[in-house]
Enzyme design. Structure first.
Site, PDB file in Angstrom:
ATOM      1  N   LYS A  78      35.578  43.706  18.265  1.00 15.10           N
ATOM      2  CA  LYS A  78      35.012  42.787  19.361  1.00 15.10           C
ATOM      3  C   LYS A  78      34.506  43.773  20.453  1.00 15.10           C
ATOM      4  O   LYS A  78      34.782  44.639  20.722  1.00 15.10           O
ATOM      5  CB  LYS A  78      36.383  42.278  20.063  1.00 15.10           C
ATOM      6  CG  LYS A  78      36.173  41.315  21.060  1.00 15.10           C
ATOM      7  CD  LYS A  78      37.307  40.277  21.389  1.00 15.10           C
ATOM      8  CE  LYS A  78      36.922  39.440  22.471  1.00 15.10           C
ATOM      9  NZ  LYS A  78      35.842  38.512  22.226  1.00 15.10           N
ATOM     10  N   ASN A 104      37.159  29.666  23.594  1.00 13.67           N
ATOM     11  CA  ASN A 104      38.186  29.317  22.492  1.00 13.67           C
ATOM     12  C   ASN A 104      38.190  27.930  21.868  1.00 13.67           C
ATOM     13  O   ASN A 104      38.324  27.112  22.583  1.00 13.67           O
ATOM     14  CB  ASN A 104      39.502  30.031  23.075  1.00 13.67           C
ATOM     15  CG  ASN A 104      40.169  30.218  21.442  1.00 13.67           C
ATOM     16  OD1 ASN A 104      40.686  29.433  20.579  1.00 13.67           O
ATOM     17  ND2 ASN A 104      41.053  31.492  21.756  1.00 13.67           N
ATOM     18  N   GLY A 145      37.109  36.337  26.261  1.00 14.23           N
ATOM     19  CA  GLY A 145      36.645  35.175  27.424  1.00 14.23           C
ATOM     20  C   GLY A 145      37.921  34.307  27.375  1.00 14.23           C
ATOM     21  O   GLY A 145      38.018  33.629  28.549  1.00 14.23           O
ATOM     22  N   THR A 146      38.916  34.250  26.556  1.00 10.15           N
ATOM     23  CA  THR A 146      40.107  33.416  26.379  1.00 10.15           C
ATOM     24  C   THR A 146      40.987  34.009  27.492  1.00 10.15           C
ATOM     25  O   THR A 146      41.648  33.249  28.346  1.00 10.15           O
ATOM     26  CB  THR A 146      40.594  33.622  24.925  1.00 10.15           C
ATOM     27  OG1 THR A 146      39.882  33.121  24.070  1.00 10.15           O
ATOM     28  CG2 THR A 146      41.873  32.598  24.953  1.00 10.15           C
ATOM     29  N   ALA A 174      32.753  27.073  24.804  1.00  5.02           N
ATOM     30  CA  ALA A 174      34.243  27.315  25.183  1.00  5.02           C
ATOM     31  C   ALA A 174      34.361  28.690  24.650  1.00  5.02           C
ATOM     32  O   ALA A 174      33.764  29.508  23.672  1.00  5.02           O
ATOM     33  CB  ALA A 174      34.941  26.502  24.060  1.00  5.02           C
ATOM     34  N   GLY A 226      30.056  29.779  20.867  1.00  2.50           N
ATOM     35  CA  GLY A 226      31.329  30.390  20.546  1.00  2.50           C
ATOM     36  C   GLY A 226      31.358  31.956  21.425  1.00  2.50           C
ATOM     37  O   GLY A 226      32.279  32.381  21.639  1.00  2.50           O
ATOM     38  N   THR A 227      29.881  32.383  21.213  1.00  2.00           N
ATOM     39  CA  THR A 227      30.036  33.792  21.872  1.00  2.00           C
ATOM     40  C   THR A 227      30.661  33.870  23.280  1.00  2.00           C
ATOM     41  O   THR A 227      30.414  32.945  24.212  1.00  2.00           O
ATOM     42  CB  THR A 227      28.381  34.019  21.878  1.00  2.00           C
ATOM     43  OG1 THR A 227      27.853  33.760  20.692  1.00  2.00           O
ATOM     44  CG2 THR A 227      28.506  35.582  21.958  1.00  2.00           C
ATOM     45  N   THR A 228      31.355  34.964  23.391  1.00  2.00           N
ATOM     46  CA  THR A 228      31.859  35.297  24.798  1.00  2.00           C
ATOM     47  C   THR A 228      31.170  36.361  25.378  1.00  2.00           C
ATOM     48  O   THR A 228      30.228  37.166  24.637  1.00  2.00           O
ATOM     49  CB  THR A 228      33.326  35.478  24.623  1.00  2.00           C
ATOM     50  OG1 THR A 228      33.338  36.548  23.650  1.00  2.00           O
ATOM     51  CG2 THR A 228      34.246  34.162  24.337  1.00  2.00           C
ATOM     52  N   HIS A 243      42.856  42.079  20.256  1.00  2.00           N
ATOM     53  CA  HIS A 243      41.736  41.636  19.308  1.00  2.00           C
ATOM     54  C   HIS A 243      41.471  42.703  18.408  1.00  2.00           C
ATOM     55  O   HIS A 243      41.788  44.048  18.656  1.00  2.00           O
ATOM     56  CB  HIS A 243      40.522  41.246  19.917  1.00  2.00           C
ATOM     57  CG  HIS A 243      40.598  39.821  20.383  1.00  2.00           C
ATOM     58  ND1 HIS A 243      41.067  39.685  21.877  1.00  2.00           N
ATOM     59  CD2 HIS A 243      40.228  38.614  19.897  1.00  2.00           C
ATOM     60  CE1 HIS A 243      41.088  38.281  22.022  1.00  2.00           C
ATOM     61  NE2 HIS A 243      40.644  37.808  20.962  1.00  2.00           N
ATOM     62  N   HIS A 244      40.634  42.185  17.147  1.00  2.00           N
ATOM     63  CA  HIS A 244      40.249  43.558  16.149  1.00  2.00           C
ATOM     64  C   HIS A 244      39.352  44.583  16.829  1.00  2.00           C
ATOM     65  O   HIS A 244      38.828  44.082  17.929  1.00  2.00           O
ATOM     66  CB  HIS A 244      39.622  42.758  15.043  1.00  2.00           C
ATOM     67  CG  HIS A 244      38.603  41.733  15.699  1.00  2.00           C
ATOM     68  ND1 HIS A 244      37.336  42.098  15.946  1.00  2.00           N
ATOM     69  CD2 HIS A 244      38.442  40.476  15.914  1.00  2.00           C
ATOM     70  CE1 HIS A 244      36.475  41.175  16.230  1.00  2.00           C
ATOM     71  NE2 HIS A 244      37.160  40.113  16.489  1.00  2.00           N
TER      72      HIS A 244
END
Ligand SMILES: NC(=O)c1ccc[n+]([C@@H]2O[C@H](COP(=O)([O-])OP(=O)(O)OC[C@H]3O[C@@H](n4cnc5c(N)ncnc54)[C@H](O)[C@@H]3O)[C@@H](O)[C@H]2O)c1
Length: 237
Positions: free
Chosen positions: A137, A100, A143-144, A98, A73-75, A133-134
């Site tokens: 990050k 996301n 990445g999304t 992915a 999940g890491t981007t 984002h928070h």
């Protein structure tokens, strides 16, 4: 299923809860603060990796080298995708990465492509992506947002690449990154002309959607070999 969590931060903890609810066992929690280490990875049937852009690649390599299927999940590490893909093929491993994992965002990816197709002849409109984002990050753009940009670039002839700034340069799709306390992830695509604006937006209310998607992905790849995407898991291909 015996799951190794690689990274026990915000996402690791959320995934632990969902995995336990789905009757899986967490056999390793690998994090610099924990006693478990990546050397023990073979104790797990599948690994779920949510760490940092700097550490993801070596964690993925360890899993592939030890024949442990891995969900990533890491981007922020995708510039090294080609070497990871080659290693996965060479080791006949199992990998699903992915940007996301949420079902809603994966539907949003499809909607984004459809909207870009509809807009492809409308040269009065220019497109941009806003992501929020928070504050913690580490990577930007998200990445999304990059996946959304790639969808627009493939479907819309006015764009050939993206930039992470506000410019008027021809062919450049602008991605604007905003950081605000406590925001799990919001993405908005806007097509703007001098007359009006069309926009579509996805707003994550919490991290549960990402965590559930990651566990579903782990269930999906546990007994498979190859490289998969969330489209395979969600049957959106
Ligand atoms: N794909 C998705 O759906 C999705 C969703 C949310 C977050 N993310 C991404 O996942 C990553 C993690 O997000 P988070 O919110 O959990 O971050 P976080 O900072 O809360 O947690 C990261 C954890 O990784 C640990 N860590 C650092 N280096 C490590 C290493 N070498 N081995 C093991 N653990 C290590 C840190 O100590 C920390 O506990 C980020 O890249 C984020 O952008 C992806």
């Amino acid at each position: 299923m015996k799951i190794a969590l690689i990274g026990y931060g915000k996402m690791g903890k959320e995934i632990e809860q969902l995995a336990l609810d789905r009757k899986h066992e967490i056999v390793l929690k690998i994090d610099p603060q924990s006693k478990d280490s990546i050397e023990q990875i073979e104790e797990a049937e599948v690994a779920i990796e949510f760490t940092t852009p700097d550490s993801a690649v070596s964690n993925i390599e360890s899993c592939l080298n030890h024949q442990v299927p891995i969900v990533v999940g890491t981007t922020g590490w995708y510039d090294q995708w080609n070497s990871i893909e080659q290693l996965c093929e060479a080791k006949e491993g199992s990998l699903l990465a992915a940007t996301n994992f949420s079902v809603g965002v994966n539907l949003f990816f499809a909607l984004n492509r459809q909207l870009a197709q509809i807009m492809q002849d409308q040269s009065d409109y220019s497109s941009r992506i806003d992501e929020i984002h928070h504050l913690e990050k580490l990577d930007h753009p998200s990445g999304t947002a990059i996946t959304l940009a790639e969808g627009i670039i493939e479907e819309h002839p006015d764009y050939d690449s993206w930039v992470n700034e506000d410019t008027d340069l021809k062919g450049k799709l602008n991605i604007l990154s905003h950081r605000e306390a406590g925001v799990p992830g919001t993405h908005e695509i806007t097509y703007s002309s001098s007359i009006d604006e069309i926009s579509i937006k996805h707003r994550a209310k919490n991290r549960k959607g990402f965590a559930l998607g990651a566990v579903l992905a782990a269930e999906y790849i546990a007994n498979k070999k190859g490289i998969f995407t969330m489209k395979d898991v969600l049957n959106l291909a």
